[in-house]
Write an enzyme that holds these catalytic residues in place. Structure first.
Site, PDB file in Angstrom:
ATOM      1  N   ASP A  42       0.815  -1.224   0.000  1.00 47.54           N
ATOM      2  CA  ASP A  42       0.000   0.000   0.000  1.00 47.54           C
ATOM      3  C   ASP A  42       0.844   1.268   0.000  1.00 47.54           C
ATOM      4  OD1 ASP A  42      -2.168  -1.754   0.152  1.00 47.54           O
ATOM      5  OD2 ASP A  42      -2.071  -1.783   2.328  1.00 47.54           O
ATOM      6  N   LYS A  45       1.774   2.035  -5.173  1.00 51.63           N
ATOM      7  CA  LYS A  45       2.298   1.464  -6.431  1.00 51.63           C
ATOM      8  C   LYS A  45       1.368   1.773  -7.600  1.00 51.63           C
ATOM      9  CE  LYS A  45       2.325  -2.573  -4.376  1.00 51.63           C
ATOM     10  NZ  LYS A  45       2.204  -2.202  -2.959  1.00 51.63           N
ATOM     11  N   HIS A  70      -4.818  -1.840  -5.566  1.00 43.77           N
ATOM     12  CA  HIS A  70      -4.077  -0.681  -6.068  1.00 43.77           C
ATOM     13  C   HIS A  70      -5.049   0.406  -6.505  1.00 43.77           C
ATOM     14  CE1 HIS A  70      -0.554  -3.607  -7.174  1.00 43.77           C
ATOM     15  NE2 HIS A  70      -0.830  -3.581  -5.902  1.00 43.77           N
ATOM     16  N   THR A  71      -4.862   1.587  -5.956  1.00 44.03           N
ATOM     17  CA  THR A  71      -5.775   2.684  -6.249  1.00 44.03           C
ATOM     18  C   THR A  71      -5.184   3.620  -7.297  1.00 44.03           C
ATOM     19  OG1 THR A  71      -6.190   2.636  -3.878  1.00 44.03           O
ATOM     20  CG2 THR A  71      -7.196   4.448  -5.104  1.00 44.03           C
ATOM     21  N   LYS A 364       2.973  10.108  -0.491  1.00 42.46           N
ATOM     22  CA  LYS A 364       2.219  10.593   0.679  1.00 42.46           C
ATOM     23  C   LYS A 364       3.013  11.516   1.589  1.00 42.46           C
ATOM     24  CE  LYS A 364      -1.519   7.909   1.584  1.00 42.46           C
ATOM     25  NZ  LYS A 364      -2.404   6.810   1.939  1.00 42.46           N
TER      26      LYS A 364
END
Ligand code: GDP
Ligand code: IMO
Ligand code: MG
Length: 458
Positions: A42, A45, A70-71, A364
């Site tokens: 998480d 990727k 995967h978002t 992030k």
């Protein structure tokens, strides 16, 4: 050979060339660009792959199954991919699922349908997806057995692994035990497939008597999937060989899960069941090592973990709560709350030893915008003595004492930064600190969910 076998033969054979003459003796050709998770998954990727897929021809998955989540956020639409390579969202991309991947067919079609409803990105996906004939199939009973195994672990050992219950452990066990069934079996002689399915189902039934398996019913559904999936199934080794050696192509490989979840190098036994490190690219696609080009590691600016297992820099406190809330740290596949903590450079150094990252994507960073001080784990001590390696044993890893370095925070919004110079000084210092500690350059910095929220450093 039954006539059905033809569909798994390489397409090139139908245009007259013999397979022998089509094997390229000089193994240079194109090289694949690899994107791998460097922590416990998480890391973002999906977003990095989406960025690189803008000018890619082929995007591949080489390991794992629909345990991955995967978002990709495009034009405010959030797509989630589990088994399909995220790059498929680019209509020009051909997606390839390699032999190292394990495929749950109902899951594959559900995922495609769900994403098709969200936007235009998946248009024509069936025609743009190739699946290796050597990939193993996850059956519903593998998933059910995953759940039973978790329950048994809880009852017998007082704790489970916290798996995604997608059947990953059981299907890779079937593969290693040589009783698994592959895509080539499904699309060839269905009678033969049915016999082997029955044997495997009965084995599972005897291992787990509470399992209910309607063999006839399952086979009926599988026959329908066989017909639907058949046009997509090809000889994977041949497909990727042609891709590497035909007209130059940009080929991307999307890692799933991550280094610390790797079956060999992860925090065993709290790991997944495939090789999520660089070696899995060769074995999961059928390509030689010299075909591997850049290997990009994706690193979250802090650390998260879903499920059970040691986590030396975990912050089970207000800091962890801030990271969790600001980062919306919930699993994409299971919806579970992710555990959060500071960045761990010992773990990253270990991931770099195994993967040899060319460069990193640091994601992030924006989540850290609110902290006055930011800690980074720089070394581990065991019984008061600094250790140079990452411990293999979980009990030992649980005992390490992390030494931290404290860096000043920047306390300002980075989400609109689009160049390195747009970042506050202390944010730049944080980035350089990581680069220096690891000896790897950071090529991209993520400051938000969307495609645009990415700084390219060089
Ligand atoms: P993957 O499994 O590595 O592809 O990552 P996931 O999709 O499971 O989790 C990453 C989450 O972080 C997703 O919700 C992304 O939309 C989000 N994300 C990725 N990069 C960034 C970033 O730079 N900033 C912020 N705020 N969110 C990001
Ligand atoms: P992506 O690709 C985070 C974890 C599970 C569990 C362990 C074993 O989205 O980064 P499994 O179902 O594979 O047998 O579960 O591995 N896990 C992941 N955690 N991200 C993932 O994938 C994961 N894939 C597996 O939570 O702890
Ligand atoms: Mg994920």
């Amino acid at each position: 050979m039954s006539s059905d076998d033809i569909s798994t033969l390489p397409a090139i054979m139908s245009n007259g060339e013999s397979s022998a003459s089509a094997v390229h003796p000089v193994a240079v050709g194109s090289k694949v660009t690899v994107v791998l998770g460097a922590q416990w998954g998480d890391e973002g990727k999906g977003k990095v792959v989406d960025l690189l897929a803008q000018d890619a021809d082929i995007v591949c998955r080489c390991q794992g199954g629909n345990n991955a989540g995967h978002t990709v956020v495009v034009d405010s639409i959030e797509y989630d991919f589990h088994l399909l390579p995220s790059g498929i969202i680019n209509p020009k991309v051909t997606a390839f699922i390699g032999n190292g991947v394990v495929i749950h067919l109902p899951g594959l079609f559900e995922e495609a349908e769900k994403n098709l409803k969200k936007g235009q990105g998946l248009a024509g996906w069936e025609k743009r997806l190739t699946i290796s004939d050597r990939a193993h199939i996850v059956f519903d009973f593998h998933q059910a057995a995953d759940g039973i195994q978790e329950q048994q672990r809880q009852e017998q050992a007082g704790k489970n692994l916290g798996t995604t219950k997608k059947g990953i452990g059981p299907v890779y066990s079937s593969k290693a035990a040589r009783s698994g069934l592959r895509m080539c079996d499904l699309v060839s002689d269905f009678n033969e497939f049915s016999k082997r399915f029955e044997v495997l189902a009965k084995q599972y039934k005897s291992m787990y008597p509470s399992l209910e398996i309607n063999i006839e019913g399952e086979l009926g559904k599988l026959k329908e999937y066989a017909d639907k999936v058949k046009p997509m199934v090809k000889d994977g080794v041949y497909f990727i060989h042609e891709a590497l050696h035909g007209t130059p192509k940009k080929i991307l490989v999307e890692g799933a899960n991550a280094a610390l979840l790797d079956i060999d190098f992860g925090t065993y036994p709290f790991v997944t069941s495939s090789n999520c490190t660089a070696g899995g690219v060769c074995t999961g696609l059928g390509i030689p090592p010299q075909s591997i080009g850049d290997v990009y590691g994706v690193v979250k600016a802090y650390t998260t973990r879903v499920g059970i297992g040691a986590f030396p820099t975990e912050q089970d406190n207000e800091i962890g709560d801030i990271l969790q809330t600001r980062g919306h740290e919930f699993g994409v596949t299971t919806g579970r709350r992710r555990r959060c903590g500071w960045l761990d450079l010992v773990l990253l150094r270990y991931a770099h030893m195994i993967n040899g990252f060319t460069a990193l994507a640091l994601t992030k960073l924006d989540i850290l915008d609110v902290f006055s001080d930011i800690k980074v784990g720089v070394s581990y001590k065991l019984d008061g003595v600094k250790i140079p390696h990452f411990p293999a044993n979980q009990e030992v890893l649980n005992r390490v004492e992390v030494e931290y370095e404290t860096l000043p925070g920047w306390k300002s919004d980075t989400s609109n930064a689009r160049t390195l110079d747009d970042l506050p000084e202390n944010a730049k210092k944080y980035v350089h600190f990581i680069e220096e500690a690891l000896g790897v350059n950071i090529k991209w910095i993520g400051v938000g969910k969307s495609r645009e929220s990415m700084i390219q450093c060089f």
